[in-house]
Each structure stands twice: as C-alpha cells, then as structure tokens.
Design a protein around this motif. Sequence first.
Motif, PDB file in Angstrom:
ATOM      1  N   PRO A 198      30.025  -2.076   7.533  1.00  0.00           N
ATOM      2  CA  PRO A 198      30.147  -2.491   6.126  1.00  0.00           C
ATOM      3  C   PRO A 198      30.921  -1.463   5.299  1.00  0.00           C
ATOM      4  N   ASP A 254      33.062  -9.567  -0.067  1.00  0.00           N
ATOM      5  CA  ASP A 254      32.110  -8.947  -0.980  1.00  0.00           C
ATOM      6  C   ASP A 254      32.051  -9.719  -2.288  1.00  0.00           C
ATOM      7  N   SER A 257      23.030  -0.557  10.858  1.00  0.00           N
ATOM      8  CA  SER A 257      24.482  -0.380  10.959  1.00  0.00           C
ATOM      9  C   SER A 257      24.731   0.945  11.658  1.00  0.00           C
ATOM     10  N   ARG A 268      28.154  -7.594  13.492  1.00  0.00           N
ATOM     11  CA  ARG A 268      28.627  -7.806  12.129  1.00  0.00           C
ATOM     12  C   ARG A 268      30.018  -8.430  12.121  1.00  0.00           C
ATOM     13  N   TYR A 303      22.919   3.464   4.570  1.00  0.00           N
ATOM     14  CA  TYR A 303      22.858   2.013   4.717  1.00  0.00           C
ATOM     15  C   TYR A 303      21.411   1.556   4.603  1.00  0.00           C
ATOM     16  N   ASN A 341      28.857  -3.935  -4.998  1.00  0.00           N
ATOM     17  CA  ASN A 341      28.895  -3.184  -3.749  1.00  0.00           C
ATOM     18  C   ASN A 341      28.099  -1.888  -3.840  1.00  0.00           C
ATOM     19  N   ALA A 396      30.938 -10.885   9.339  1.00  0.00           N
ATOM     20  CA  ALA A 396      31.364 -10.217   8.103  1.00  0.00           C
ATOM     21  C   ALA A 396      31.730 -11.240   7.045  1.00  0.00           C
TER      22      ALA A 396
END
Length: 331
Positions: A118, A37, A139, A98, A147, A167, A34
């Motif tokens: 996410p 952002d 995901s 992730r 996603y 995002n 991860a």
Amino acid sequence: MAFCDELAAHGGRVTLVPQDRDGLIDLAGLLGEARDDTLVYACGPSYAMRLPTAHEVEGLDWIAYQGKTLRLNTDGSIPSDNPVLDGVRSHVYTYGHRNAQGLAFGPDGTLYSNEQGPKTDDEINILQKGADYGWPNVSGYRDDKAYVYANWPASRPTPCDELTFSNFEIPATVPVQKESDFTRPFMDPIHTFGTVGSDFRFQNPKCAQGEMWSVCWPTIAPSSFEHYGTSRKSAGSTGEGLPGWNDSLVMTTLKDGTVYRVDLTPDGRDVSKVTKLITEDNRFRDTEFSADGRSLFAATDSAGPVRDIRGAPSTDPLENPGAIIEYRWER
C-alpha cells in the motif's frame, strides 16, 4: 496448466508452468486486490481473504478470485490436485494478495511472485499450494510497522459512503486492527522493499505539488519478474551467460525507474543480495533475456510518474516511453 494472478486495476498476468510432475502444462496467474485511493473503492469489500463457495464455482461466478493466485488447466478447467480451501476446490492456488504483479519459476519449479504494497512493504514471495499471504491483515511482515488494517466498509455508526476518504487519517468510526492482532498462520515474504518505521513521514513536502504523495512513499512499485536461469532456458540458451547470475531474479519497477537483480540463496528459499542494474527516467514494465543471456530487453510504459535522484517526482519527460530497449553486457 497455468498460473494466473488477477490485477484488479490492470487486468491479469498468466505464466505457463514449464512442466509438472504428471507431464501436463500448467498455467499460473495472479489476480490483484489493489484499489484506487478513493472512497468508492475504500467502501467496497475486500476479497483477498474471501474464498469462493461451491455455489459460486458451479455458477462460474469468479468474484472471489480477486487477490488470489490461480492455477488452471489450459482449457480453463480446475486441476484435480488444486488445494481444497474451506471445503471447495477451485482455481485458487494461494490467497491473501494485495496487488500481485510478477510470476517466475525457478529451475526446480519454485514459483516466485512479487506484489505492490500500500504505502510500504512491496513483497517477494514464494507461492505454496493453499497458503494465505496475509493481506489485508498484514502488509509485509507482522511487525506493526507503519501499517494497520483500516476496515472502512465496517464504519459504524457513520456508514462508509458518508465519510471523507484520506490516505493519512482514519475516521474514528472505522475499525482498526494492528498486524499483531491477526493471529492466524500466514506466509511471510522472503524479502520486502520500502519497510519503514511508524514514524515515517508519508506527506513528504517534495511531493506536495499536485499531491503526488505516492511517488515519495518508500515503495518501489515492482511490475514483473523473471528467473535468469529459467528465462535463458526457455529462450534456447546458448553460451555461458553472465557468470553468477543463474540463481538470480530480475525485477522491473515503475515509479522507482529501476531494474533490479535479486540474488537468491543456493536453496532458492531466501534473498541474499539486491543490486540496482539500471536506473533511468523510465517506467519499466517487463523484461526478457536473449538466448546467450547477455542482452536484456525491457518494455517501458508510455506514461506515468517516476521519482528523480532526490526522491521527488521527476519533472523530465520519460526517456523511452512505450519502447522496447536492449541493454547488452559485453565480455
């Protein structure tokens, strides 16, 4: 031996294997993929699917260990029965993760993991030697819901570092891949949290102040894991414990402020029921049970956002920041 997961943003988590077949102790761990952002991270390479080369392993270069579960001997060496992936045996046990957070062994040696998605699809997985868990191509499930894999580093002709990160909007120069476009075999999770349709509104007005959008996203941010029966055994179990709990996982969460009980099917291969045990204005980080199985000790974060009963960022201070709390089930 030990299993280990790598958390790129938060360090790592290591779990000792209770006892493997040849009498050795295993160490397990998770290494996460991860990223914040921001454009800096969006433009960086994704290593979750990239396997280490023989040259990297020989040179002690662990860059490709991100987004993996590792299995290592307690002296740090590579177990001789670790999987050979792309012709290389390394510490890597599974890949395609992730932001893996918790590891827990069941009484039969089944290894469970949870990881943060996410915006959707926090996962509970069963880890199997050498398996791919899909990130960043998938995901949660391969269902094409809410996603797509946006490959920001591959932006052309505009290079990634000249883009403005968002995002919510993907620039036209960034290649996009649906989950169903990924056709290789991978391991499905046994359960997901926060799986929603593609019409879900990720910019919820409740989280507009301060642009705290992620608090309103449907994910719950799992943070740790333990198997009730195994946890009691490791604590030197006494008494009968809590009836019906022996086949349950106990899972903490951060922004959701909840400790969950996750009941498993009799074979331990699926989830039969999920129950909220405790919900407070706390970010729960980790748990442990007493030997009698009736006291749950929970560690909390000292700061960070949680959402209130309306699903908005709580404006109240955390109830027990940076604390160890005991919750007791009486007879």
